[in-house]
Design a protein around this motif. Structure first.
Motif, mmCIF file in Angstrom:
data_model
loop_
_atom_site.group_PDB
_atom_site.id
_atom_site.type_symbol
_atom_site.label_atom_id
_atom_site.label_comp_id
_atom_site.label_asym_id
_atom_site.label_seq_id
_atom_site.Cartn_x
_atom_site.Cartn_y
_atom_site.Cartn_z
ATOM 1 N N LYS A 24 16.960 30.324 -20.878
ATOM 2 C CA LYS A 24 16.449 30.125 -21.707
ATOM 3 C C LYS A 24 16.441 28.606 -22.526
ATOM 4 O O LYS A 24 16.777 28.223 -23.458
ATOM 5 C CB LYS A 24 16.777 31.248 -23.239
ATOM 6 N N ASN A 25 17.267 27.723 -21.007
ATOM 7 C CA ASN A 25 17.477 26.375 -21.382
ATOM 8 C C ASN A 25 16.216 25.713 -21.504
ATOM 9 O O ASN A 25 15.124 25.996 -20.906
ATOM 10 C CB ASN A 25 18.684 25.471 -20.422
ATOM 11 N N ASN A 26 15.738 24.236 -21.748
ATOM 12 C CA ASN A 26 14.460 23.669 -21.425
ATOM 13 C C ASN A 26 14.270 23.395 -19.610
ATOM 14 O O ASN A 26 14.688 22.045 -19.386
ATOM 15 C CB ASN A 26 14.514 22.784 -22.226
ATOM 16 N N ALA A 27 13.247 24.109 -18.926
ATOM 17 C CA ALA A 27 13.257 23.829 -17.858
ATOM 18 C C ALA A 27 12.255 22.342 -16.974
ATOM 19 O O ALA A 27 12.155 21.907 -16.853
ATOM 20 C CB ALA A 27 12.112 24.688 -17.194
ATOM 21 N N ARG A 28 11.301 22.373 -18.694
ATOM 22 C CA ARG A 28 10.448 21.354 -18.389
ATOM 23 C C ARG A 28 10.711 19.831 -18.442
ATOM 24 O O ARG A 28 10.599 18.822 -18.251
ATOM 25 C CB ARG A 28 9.595 21.060 -19.544
ATOM 26 N N GLU A 29 11.967 19.783 -19.695
ATOM 27 C CA GLU A 29 12.674 18.632 -20.225
ATOM 28 C C GLU A 29 13.878 18.497 -18.876
ATOM 29 O O GLU A 29 13.971 17.040 -18.273
ATOM 30 C CB GLU A 29 13.884 18.679 -21.095
ATOM 31 N N ALA A 30 14.330 19.180 -17.771
ATOM 32 C CA ALA A 30 14.920 18.998 -16.388
ATOM 33 C C ALA A 30 14.283 18.862 -15.627
ATOM 34 O O ALA A 30 14.527 17.579 -15.119
ATOM 35 C CB ALA A 30 16.035 20.669 -16.470
ATOM 36 N N ILE A 31 13.245 19.070 -15.802
ATOM 37 C CA ILE A 31 12.480 18.295 -14.770
ATOM 38 C C ILE A 31 12.386 16.305 -14.974
ATOM 39 O O ILE A 31 11.877 15.664 -14.183
ATOM 40 C CB ILE A 31 10.731 18.912 -14.386
ATOM 41 N N ARG A 32 11.414 16.348 -16.157
ATOM 42 C CA ARG A 32 11.427 15.003 -17.188
ATOM 43 C C ARG A 32 12.264 14.053 -16.966
ATOM 44 O O ARG A 32 12.170 13.154 -16.152
ATOM 45 C CB ARG A 32 11.004 14.911 -18.104
ATOM 46 N N ILE A 33 13.398 14.197 -16.898
ATOM 47 C CA ILE A 33 14.866 13.665 -16.811
ATOM 48 C C ILE A 33 15.126 13.803 -15.514
ATOM 49 O O ILE A 33 15.461 12.722 -15.399
ATOM 50 C CB ILE A 33 15.853 14.555 -17.748
ATOM 51 N N MET A 34 14.788 14.623 -14.346
ATOM 52 C CA MET A 34 14.985 14.253 -13.248
ATOM 53 C C MET A 34 14.231 13.516 -12.492
ATOM 54 O O MET A 34 15.164 12.428 -12.062
ATOM 55 C CB MET A 34 15.082 15.644 -12.387
ATOM 56 N N GLN A 35 12.916 13.060 -12.527
ATOM 57 C CA GLN A 35 12.065 12.224 -12.717
ATOM 58 C C GLN A 35 12.238 11.275 -13.408
ATOM 59 O O GLN A 35 12.794 9.806 -12.015
ATOM 60 C CB GLN A 35 10.762 12.334 -12.831
ATOM 61 N N ARG A 36 13.325 10.630 -13.901
ATOM 62 C CA ARG A 36 13.635 9.662 -14.659
ATOM 63 C C ARG A 36 14.763 9.030 -14.354
ATOM 64 O O ARG A 36 15.054 7.518 -13.996
ATOM 65 C CB ARG A 36 13.451 9.765 -16.189
ATOM 66 N N ASP A 37 15.563 9.533 -14.251
ATOM 67 C CA ASP A 37 16.960 9.548 -13.843
ATOM 68 C C ASP A 37 18.435 9.391 -12.862
ATOM 69 O O ASP A 37 18.694 9.329 -12.961
ATOM 70 C CB ASP A 37 17.882 10.184 -15.346
ATOM 71 N N ALA A 38 17.230 10.193 -12.088
ATOM 72 C CA ALA A 38 18.546 10.570 -10.832
ATOM 73 C C ALA A 38 18.646 10.162 -9.542
ATOM 74 O O ALA A 38 19.418 9.822 -9.314
ATOM 75 C CB ALA A 38 17.438 12.068 -10.106
ATOM 76 N N ARG A 39 17.414 8.929 -9.588
ATOM 77 C CA ARG A 39 17.614 7.610 -9.190
ATOM 78 C C ARG A 39 18.360 6.852 -9.509
ATOM 79 O O ARG A 39 18.997 5.927 -8.965
ATOM 80 C CB ARG A 39 16.569 6.902 -8.968
ATOM 81 N N LYS A 40 18.961 7.099 -10.641
ATOM 82 C CA LYS A 40 20.571 5.958 -11.407
ATOM 83 C C LYS A 40 21.329 6.647 -10.648
ATOM 84 O O LYS A 40 22.550 5.449 -10.412
ATOM 85 C CB LYS A 40 20.459 5.983 -12.737
ATOM 86 N N HIS A 41 21.627 7.318 -10.364
ATOM 87 C CA HIS A 41 23.045 7.984 -9.891
ATOM 88 C C HIS A 41 23.470 7.495 -8.569
ATOM 89 O O HIS A 41 22.202 7.473 -7.600
ATOM 90 C CB HIS A 41 22.688 9.960 -9.178
ATOM 91 N N PRO A 42 25.032 6.941 -8.051
ATOM 92 C CA PRO A 42 25.097 6.328 -7.063
ATOM 93 C C PRO A 42 24.885 6.818 -5.694
ATOM 94 O O PRO A 42 24.347 6.111 -4.824
ATOM 95 C CB PRO A 42 26.610 6.152 -7.142
ATOM 96 N N SER A 43 24.569 7.931 -6.020
ATOM 97 C CA SER A 43 24.536 8.978 -4.712
ATOM 98 C C SER A 43 22.964 9.620 -4.758
ATOM 99 O O SER A 43 22.610 9.897 -5.387
ATOM 100 C CB SER A 43 24.970 10.374 -5.054
ATOM 101 N N PRO A 44 22.515 9.437 -3.715
ATOM 102 C CA PRO A 44 20.894 9.815 -3.367
ATOM 103 C C PRO A 44 20.596 11.024 -3.874
ATOM 104 O O PRO A 44 19.687 11.486 -3.689
ATOM 105 C CB PRO A 44 20.510 9.235 -2.126
ATOM 106 N N ASN A 45 21.404 11.618 -3.710
ATOM 107 C CA ASN A 45 21.373 13.524 -3.960
ATOM 108 C C ASN A 45 21.984 13.493 -5.539
ATOM 109 O O ASN A 45 21.543 14.694 -5.539
ATOM 110 C CB ASN A 45 22.128 14.353 -2.624
ATOM 111 N N GLY A 46 23.413 13.049 -5.581
ATOM 112 C CA GLY A 46 23.772 13.484 -6.584
ATOM 113 C C GLY A 46 23.271 13.676 -8.488
ATOM 114 O O GLY A 46 23.898 14.774 -8.682
ATOM 115 N N GLY A 47 22.264 12.357 -8.223
ATOM 116 C CA GLY A 47 21.828 12.649 -9.083
ATOM 117 C C GLY A 47 20.414 13.905 -9.905
ATOM 118 O O GLY A 47 20.586 13.446 -10.791
#
Length: 320
Positions: free
Chosen positions: A227-250
């Motif tokens: 019951k957390n925000n699954a929709r927001e999890a996907i949105r933030i992942m698409q926006r921010d994951a690539r900012k992480h220094p690791s190609p996978n950790g983000g």
């Protein structure tokens, strides 16, 4: 051997018994091997090319030893004893590559210290699971460090070893764990390891590439079920994951940030030296101790989803 059943059972075994101290742990032996060669081969006087060559040698020998020895051991067990004994040992060896119990225990330890013993004790507790300086962390920063560690290790300590166990049993799972241990020990971008650990870091990135992306679906289901925000999890992942220094950790970090409605990343200190990491998620509120508990719940549900999928995969293979 039904590797899906073996991987799922190994995940369950890890949750039940973790890593008993009276049994020699393969990762400890791998770590000692890496430490020995780090001291002998990674010399300050060596040129950049020589350091890279030594680092490649260390990486290749470590992963080959970590996979060939268990493969040969299981082969001999199967040939000269029984298939069931070989299968049982295979399950146990896979369980040593997984850290479901250890991961949530570490996170839970920090949470308990925050709730019962205060910030000073919590700082010491979190120092055992992160590499950053912890002496002056605020409560929110202690929570951030813990949540980041829990999130990133969903891939490193759970999804990836189970994924490789499903493909190649204990030998491939141990190969992955050896590569991941190499990365955690020598895969840094500082002066000492930028060349010596180059191969180790790249191999870890390659091996985690597919499991990290499979984790997107697993975490989406887990965040929805908790019951957390699954929709927001996907949105933030698409926006921010690539900012992480690791190609996978983000991927897992950004998804957890989005699911909880918090911001991860920012300024850390290592040996008194400031390190700025791009932020993931929106700073809609201050991090709270309860965010550790919510992340632990996500980890638990993710593992339960993996257990179900491993069981279904095992049944499918059995029928075929």
């Amino acid at each position: 051997m039904n590797l899906f059943f073996a991987a799922g059972l190994a995940l369950f075994v890890d949750r039940m018994i973790g890593d008993p101290r009276f049994i020699p742990h393969p990762v400890v032996l791998i770590g000692k091997y890496i430490t020995l060669f780090d001291r002998r081969l990674n010399r300050a006087v060596a040129s950049r090319n020589v350091k890279r060559a030594f680092g490649i040698f260390l990486t290749l020998t470590t992963v080959l030893i970590a996979s060939i020895i268990p493969w040969l051991f299981l082969f001999l067990l199967k040939r000269y004893t029984t298939v069931w004994l070989a299968w049982t040992i295979n399950v146990f060896l896979i369980s040593t590559t997984i850290a479901w119990k250890g991961l949530v225990k570490a996170g839970g330890g920090v949470l308990e210290r925050l709730q019962t013993e205060g910030i000073e004790v919590a700082r010491r507790e979190v120092s055992m699971i992160v590499g950053r300086d912890t002496e002056h962390l605020s409560e929110a920063e202690v929570v951030r460090a813990t949540v980041e560690t829990l999130a990133e290790n969903i891939v490193d300590a759970i999804v990836s070893p189970v994924f490789y166990a499903c493909i190649g049993g204990a030998p491939l799972a141990l190969l992955y764990r050896a590569a991941n241990t190499l990365d955690s020990m020598v895969g840094y971008k500082n002066e000492r390891y930028v060349d010596f650990g180059w191969c180790s870091a790249r191999l870890d990135d390659v091996l985690n590439f597919i499991p990290a992306r499979l984790t997107i679906g697993l975490l989406w289901v887990a965040t929805w079920m908790t019951k957390n925000n699954a929709r927001e999890a996907i949105r933030i992942m698409q926006r921010d994951a690539r900012k992480h220094p690791s190609p996978n950790g983000g991927i897992p970090e950004s998804m957890v940030a989005g699911a909880l409605g918090i911001q991860l990343g920012g300024v850390n200190f290592y040996g008194g030296i400031e390190s700025r990491r791009a932020t993931m998620g929106d700073p809609s509120r201050t991090l709270q101790a309860s965010d550790i508990g919510r992340t632990i719940l996500i980890v638990h549900v993710t593992c339960i989803v993996i257990l179900v999928l491993a069981g279904l995969g095992g049944v499918l293979v059995w029928q075929l």
